[in-house]
Motif scaffolding. Structure first.
Motif, short mmCIF file in Angstrom:
data_model
loop_
_atom_site.label_atom_id
_atom_site.label_comp_id
_atom_site.label_asym_id
_atom_site.label_seq_id
_atom_site.Cartn_x
_atom_site.Cartn_y
_atom_site.Cartn_z
N PRO A 127 0.80 -1.23 0.00
CA PRO A 127 0.00 0.00 0.00
C PRO A 127 0.83 1.27 0.00
O PRO A 127 0.30 2.35 -0.28
CB PRO A 127 -0.83 -0.13 1.29
N LEU A 128 2.12 1.17 0.31
CA LEU A 128 2.99 2.35 0.36
C LEU A 128 3.81 2.52 -0.91
O LEU A 128 4.64 3.43 -0.98
CB LEU A 128 3.92 2.26 1.58
N GLN A 129 3.60 1.66 -1.90
CA GLN A 129 4.33 1.77 -3.17
C GLN A 129 3.37 2.16 -4.29
O GLN A 129 2.22 1.72 -4.32
CB GLN A 129 4.99 0.44 -3.54
N THR A 130 3.86 2.97 -5.21
CA THR A 130 3.05 3.32 -6.37
C THR A 130 2.99 2.13 -7.33
O THR A 130 3.77 1.17 -7.23
CB THR A 130 3.65 4.51 -7.12
N HIS A 134 5.82 -0.91 -8.11
CA HIS A 134 5.50 -2.34 -8.08
C HIS A 134 5.98 -3.03 -9.35
O HIS A 134 6.62 -4.08 -9.30
CB HIS A 134 3.98 -2.54 -7.96
N ARG A 170 -0.11 6.26 -9.06
CA ARG A 170 -1.13 6.06 -8.04
C ARG A 170 -0.74 4.95 -7.07
O ARG A 170 0.04 4.06 -7.40
CB ARG A 170 -2.48 5.73 -8.68
N TYR A 171 -1.37 5.01 -5.89
CA TYR A 171 -1.20 3.96 -4.88
C TYR A 171 -2.38 2.98 -4.97
O TYR A 171 -3.45 3.35 -5.48
CB TYR A 171 -1.13 4.58 -3.49
N ARG A 383 -6.11 12.07 0.34
CA ARG A 383 -5.13 11.12 -0.15
C ARG A 383 -3.76 11.41 0.46
O ARG A 383 -3.53 12.45 1.08
CB ARG A 383 -5.05 11.17 -1.67
#
Length: 639
Positions: A127-130, A134, A170-171, A383
């Motif tokens: 959840p903390l990576q765009t 990834h 985006r996340y 956000r």
């Protein structure tokens, strides 16, 4: 002793024009795969003697209820079993043995050889990576060396799964469920695997998003010439994607067949039961068919037919020894010793017109129990990047639920269905509009008197999608139900009251001493229903109550709700994205799209002749309804 199993029967493609040897086309060869664990010095078997063979570019579906061993089989193939579990037998991928291979060597196979796509993309996405981060870390090392080229490659991968370039920054929480699953698929494909194992990739998605993801999965598989194993409890999904299907039960394969053959004529009573348990969207049935009981452990049925206790054709010969998986005509196999005698009873569709009406007798709603008038609700979220985002959940919704009526709410994720339910329950306060419950203004529960709140809490109850989220895991079932009886002010013997509630939902009185964690998903949902009806509400809200259940447990819970409604005259608001469930459970249906009602009418009329384009789109997304490139016609269930 386990009978000797035949050589896996999955046919491979014939030699190509250059004379490629058939054996060289075998990508995955699994032989006698067994998964077990040791607890307190005692060995338990979870998967027993599974064989399968998959060629390059082929698709295989593995189908069965929870506890059948589907996911453990997949994880053993890729060498990712949970701690404490061990695999035996042989798993050969592209000439390399997986079982017993050191972790360092397995890493070379994962990603570039075999890749795993899980049910919930949140388990795969940080959840903390765009999205860009990834995909970049999922690319092969050579592709990551040049930063500029890696960026271009990420955009190409996003385009392959139908996502725009602006998604890269985006996340995961900023994406819809379908978009997250597309990102997870792009990450799983980033290493260009020869085999993708997709474990329930569409279970948590609404019907249109499910159809989109399945189309994408099939298109990518065909374009890449990649092998695919699809694990699912939904036969309709397997038929829409797979060439062949293996049916698993209690840790073993009980049938293997071409998908088309299984759809029209199953060769095992368990497969037959799964087909009949699928609620049809095309017509109403008087009684929803389910398989009684639940899946046993592999060890409990080690020396006998594993399905005998739940099978209507079982005789003493079935429990005398363990049936082998025997090769049949047409490249099929079955583990049923009585198949030659009963096969004619397993083929052919029930005559829907003869056994059930095209629609139930619609109950006209009596006096209004719940009324929403021009209800509007907007949510504002902040956000990570500090921007405030506004989204309209309800844009002026009006509806009425009458006494004794069952009303369906259908629509995609984000259409506003759950916001309506939460507004009725006082969990959300509308920005404007009016909510009336039994003549009481319930637009804002904070402005109600204590007596009004107490009255309305008894008047309306809810059954949520996930009973784990609504049942206290530390409380025994009996304590949970006693709390509900106390809230009703029920007099008399508490133990007798609990036993009566359990009997009402088809559970034995002994379950009062169990905790939710020891129950199956269907059993937990029955307890949740028992708690809801304990206060004898006039209106029961069912918010996706069977979305997380296997097909047989789903049929059991739906039939239970129908019986409760027939016996009590209780009104229901049934929220679901599954149009098959709507057909079986409701008198009238409202179709929501982007916070507004776009179509409303008697359920049969709306589903048989939808007027709005969005309703037609929902119907067109149901596997088996139309002959589309992805879809197949399916056997309709009857009673």
């Amino acid at each position: 002793m386990t009978p000797r199993r035949p050589t896996p029967s999955t046919p491979l493609s014939p030699a190509d024009e250059h004379g490629t040897d058939t054996e060289r086309q075998v990508l995955l060869d699994v032989t006698d795969l067994t998964v077990g664990m040791e607890t307190d010095g005692e060995r338990r078997t979870l998967v027993r003697a599974v064989d399968l063979r998959l060629g390059r570019g082929q698709t295989l579906g593995i189908v069965g209820e929870s506890g059948s061993g589907k996911s453990l089989t997949a994880r053993a193939i890729v060498g990712l079993l949970p701690a404490g579990l061990r695999a035996a037998g042989s798993v050969v991928y592209d000439g390399t043995e997986v079982i017993g291979t050191r972790e360092r060597a397995l890493r070379a196979i994962r990603g570039s050889g075999i890749s795993l796509l899980l049910q919930d993309p949140f388990t795969m996405l940080n959840p903390l990576q765009t999205v860009g981060a990834h995909l970049t870390e999922s690319l092969p090392a050579a592709a990551r060396r040049d930063r500029s080229e890696a960026g271009k490659e990420v955009l190409r991968r996003l385009d392959e799964v139908g996502l725009q370039a602006d998604v890269v920054d985006r996340y995961p929480f900023q994406l819809s469920g379908g978009m997250r699953q597309r990102v997870a698929l792009a990450a799983a494909l980033a290493g260009d695997p020869g085999l993708l194992i997709a474990d329930e990739p569409t279970t948590a998605l609404d019907v249109t998003t499910q159809a989109e993801v399945l189309r994408l999965l099939k298109a990518v598989q065909e374009r890449r010439g990649m092998a695919l194993i699809l694990i699912t409890h939904d036969l309709r999904v397997a038929f829409s994607v797979c060439d062949r299907v293996q049916v698993m039960y209690a840790g073993s394969v009980v049938e293997e067949s071409a998908a088309a053959d299984l759809r029209t004529g199953p060769a095992h009573p368990y497969s037959h039961g799964l087909l009949l348990a699928e609620p049809p969207v095309t017509h109403y049935v008087d009684r929803l068919v389910s398989i009684p009981g639940k899946v046993p452990s592999a060890d409990d049925v080690a020396g006998r037919c594993s399905f005998a206790d739940r099978c209507g054709w079982s005789t003493p010969v079935c429990v005398g020894s363990r049936p082998a998986l025997v090769a049949l005509d047409g490249g099929r196999s079955s583990a049923c010793v009585r198949l030659p005698e009963i096969r004619h009873e397993l083929t052919g569709e029930p005559d829907a017109a003869e056994h059930s009406p095209s629609a139930p007798a619609v109950r006209p709603g009596g006096r209004p129990l719940a009324t929403l008038t021009d209800v509007r609700k907007t949510f504002r979220t902040t956000r990570l990047i500090g921007r405030s985002v506004t989204s309209t959940a309800l844009g002026g919704v009006s509806l009425t639920i009458g006494e004794g009526e069952s009303v369906g709410l259908v629509g995609e994720t984000g259409s506003g269905k759950t916001t309506i339910a939460r507004s009725l329950l006082g969990l959300v306060t509308p920005d404007s509009g009016r909510v009336l419950l039994d003549g009481v203004d319930a637009s804002d529960y904070r402005r109600m008197t204590r007596a009004e709140r107490r009255r309305i809490r008894r008047f309306v109850q809810v059954v949520f999608q996930d009973p784990y989220a609504s049942l206290n895991p530390s409380l025994k079932v009996g304590a949970t139900l006693r709390e509900a009886l106390d809230a009703r002010g029920a007099a008399g013997d508490a133990a007798a009251g609990v036993a009566d509630l359990l009997a009402r939902v088809g559970l034995p009185a002994s379950y009062a001493d169990r905790k939710p964690g020891s129950l199956s998903g269907g059993e937990r949902q029955r307890v949740a229903i028992a708690r809801a009806v304990a206060v004898e509400p006039a209106l029961l809200i069912c918010d996706e109550p069977v979305a997380a259940l296997d097909v047989s447990a789903q049929a059991q819970v739906l039939e239970l709700l129908r019986e409760i409604r027939r016996a009590s005259g209780m009104s229901m608001l049934f929220i679901t994205h599954d149009l098959s469930v709507v057909r079986q459970m409701t008198d009238r249906v409202l179709v929501l799209h982007r916070g507004g009602i776009v179509e409303v009418g008697d359920t049969a009329a709306v589903l048989d002749a939808p007027r709005h384009a969005y309703t037609r789109r929902l119907l067109g997304a149901v596997p088996g309804i139309e002959q589309r490139p992805l879809d197949s016609s399916r056997q309709e269930a009857g009673s």
